[in-house]
Design a protein around this motif. Sequence first.
Motif, PDB file in Angstrom:
ATOM      1  N   GLU A 275      -0.368   4.332   1.623  1.00 58.24           N
ATOM      2  CA  GLU A 275      -1.491   5.082   1.071  1.00 58.24           C
ATOM      3  C   GLU A 275      -2.836   4.598   1.596  1.00 58.24           C
ATOM      4  OE1 GLU A 275      -1.059   6.382  -3.227  1.00 58.24           O
ATOM      5  OE2 GLU A 275       0.074   4.516  -3.146  1.00 58.24           O
TER       6      GLU A 275
ATOM      7  N   TRP B 163     -11.448   5.579  -2.380  1.00 58.08           N
ATOM      8  CA  TRP B 163     -11.603   6.460  -3.533  1.00 58.08           C
ATOM      9  C   TRP B 163     -10.423   7.391  -3.746  1.00 58.08           C
ATOM     10  CZ3 TRP B 163     -14.724   4.925  -7.061  1.00 58.08           C
ATOM     11  CH2 TRP B 163     -15.829   4.174  -6.713  1.00 58.08           C
ATOM     12  N   SER B 164      -9.732   7.808  -2.691  1.00 57.08           N
ATOM     13  CA  SER B 164      -8.550   8.660  -2.889  1.00 57.08           C
ATOM     14  C   SER B 164      -7.446   7.878  -3.603  1.00 57.08           C
ATOM     15  CB  SER B 164      -8.053   9.223  -1.563  1.00 57.08           C
ATOM     16  OG  SER B 164      -7.695   8.177  -0.681  1.00 57.08           O
ATOM     17  N   TYR B 165      -7.323   6.595  -3.286  1.00 57.12           N
ATOM     18  CA  TYR B 165      -6.360   5.729  -3.980  1.00 57.12           C
ATOM     19  C   TYR B 165      -6.761   5.581  -5.443  1.00 57.12           C
ATOM     20  CZ  TYR B 165      -3.539   1.622  -5.111  1.00 57.12           C
ATOM     21  OH  TYR B 165      -2.665   0.754  -5.697  1.00 57.12           O
TER      22      TYR B 165
ATOM     23  N   TRP C 185      -8.506   7.667  -7.197  1.00 53.26           N
ATOM     24  CA  TRP C 185      -8.275   8.956  -7.845  1.00 53.26           C
ATOM     25  C   TRP C 185      -6.804   9.106  -8.245  1.00 53.26           C
ATOM     26  CZ3 TRP C 185     -10.824  12.647 -10.159  1.00 53.26           C
ATOM     27  CH2 TRP C 185     -10.201  13.882 -10.383  1.00 53.26           C
ATOM     28  N   ARG C 186      -5.900   8.781  -7.297  1.00 49.74           N
ATOM     29  CA  ARG C 186      -4.469   8.935  -7.565  1.00 49.74           C
ATOM     30  C   ARG C 186      -3.949   7.928  -8.594  1.00 49.74           C
ATOM     31  NH1 ARG C 186      -4.591   9.354  -2.127  1.00 49.74           N
ATOM     32  NH2 ARG C 186      -3.744   7.273  -1.822  1.00 49.74           N
ATOM     33  N   HIS C 187      -4.415   6.700  -8.547  1.00 48.28           N
ATOM     34  CA  HIS C 187      -3.832   5.640  -9.372  1.00 48.28           C
ATOM     35  C   HIS C 187      -4.571   5.361 -10.676  1.00 48.28           C
ATOM     36  CE1 HIS C 187      -0.676   4.230  -6.616  1.00 48.28           C
ATOM     37  NE2 HIS C 187      -1.457   4.792  -5.727  1.00 48.28           N
ATOM     38  N   TYR C 188      -5.826   5.788 -10.779  1.00 50.36           N
ATOM     39  CA  TYR C 188      -6.582   5.490 -11.996  1.00 50.36           C
ATOM     40  C   TYR C 188      -7.047   6.734 -12.734  1.00 50.36           C
ATOM     41  CZ  TYR C 188      -6.591   0.728 -10.282  1.00 50.36           C
ATOM     42  OH  TYR C 188      -6.194  -0.490  -9.841  1.00 50.36           O
TER      43      TYR C 188
ATOM     44  N   LYS D  10      -5.689  10.406 -11.942  1.00 46.76           N
ATOM     45  CA  LYS D  10      -4.624  11.398 -12.085  1.00 46.76           C
ATOM     46  C   LYS D  10      -3.348  10.832 -12.698  1.00 46.76           C
ATOM     47  CE  LYS D  10      -3.773  14.606  -9.270  1.00 46.76           C
ATOM     48  NZ  LYS D  10      -3.361  15.382  -8.114  1.00 46.76           N
ATOM     49  N   ARG D  11      -3.089   9.570 -12.482  1.00 44.78           N
ATOM     50  CA  ARG D  11      -1.856   8.955 -12.980  1.00 44.78           C
ATOM     51  C   ARG D  11      -1.866   8.954 -14.505  1.00 44.78           C
ATOM     52  NH1 ARG D  11      -0.304   2.822 -11.383  1.00 44.78           N
ATOM     53  NH2 ARG D  11       1.608   2.665 -12.565  1.00 44.78           N
TER      54      ARG D  11
ATOM     55  N   THR E  72       0.817  -1.212   0.000  1.00 42.83           N
ATOM     56  CA  THR E  72       0.000   0.000   0.000  1.00 42.83           C
ATOM     57  C   THR E  72       0.848   1.258   0.000  1.00 42.83           C
ATOM     58  OG1 THR E  72      -0.093   0.101   2.403  1.00 42.83           O
ATOM     59  CG2 THR E  72      -1.800  -1.187   1.301  1.00 42.83           C
TER      60      THR E  72
END
Length: 146
Positions: free
Chosen positions: A19, A130-132, A134-137, A139-140, A16
């Motif tokens: 995160e 959901w923050s994960y 957002w960051r990984h799917y 914004k990345r 993780t």
Amino acid sequence: MATIAASVFPPAEDTTDGEVSLLRVYVLRAMYLVLVVGLGAMIVPDILSHRLIDRGVIASLLGAVWLLAFLGLRYPLTMLPLLMFEFAWKAIWMIAYGLPQWSAGQFPPTFADDFFSIALGAVVPLVIPWSYVWRHYVKRPGARWR
């Protein structure tokens, strides 16, 4: 001695990366376990014993979800798209079919069973980090096109 121990027993990787809490990872594993047990009870008997003339499209699709849920037990964050798929199809059914049928009072014979099992999926968006996502799917950067 410490260097020998470090090379023989490398530190366990934290998948993780700090995160997502360990508690959330175990909650995700519990959701995958619900899929394994629930779909296993409903779909596997249908796949193993069916009439030769059955189409089997839905059973095959749900059988694939069942198999992939086993991977979710081991890799809960990597397999998040599986839970997002579960959430997406249940939300689509609820908005496009379930709620309009319920509000019109016109129910197909399987409505009660369908509504109950799909409404249980309301838990899925509560456990997805959901923050994960957002960051990984979102914004990345995506994979290159060429």
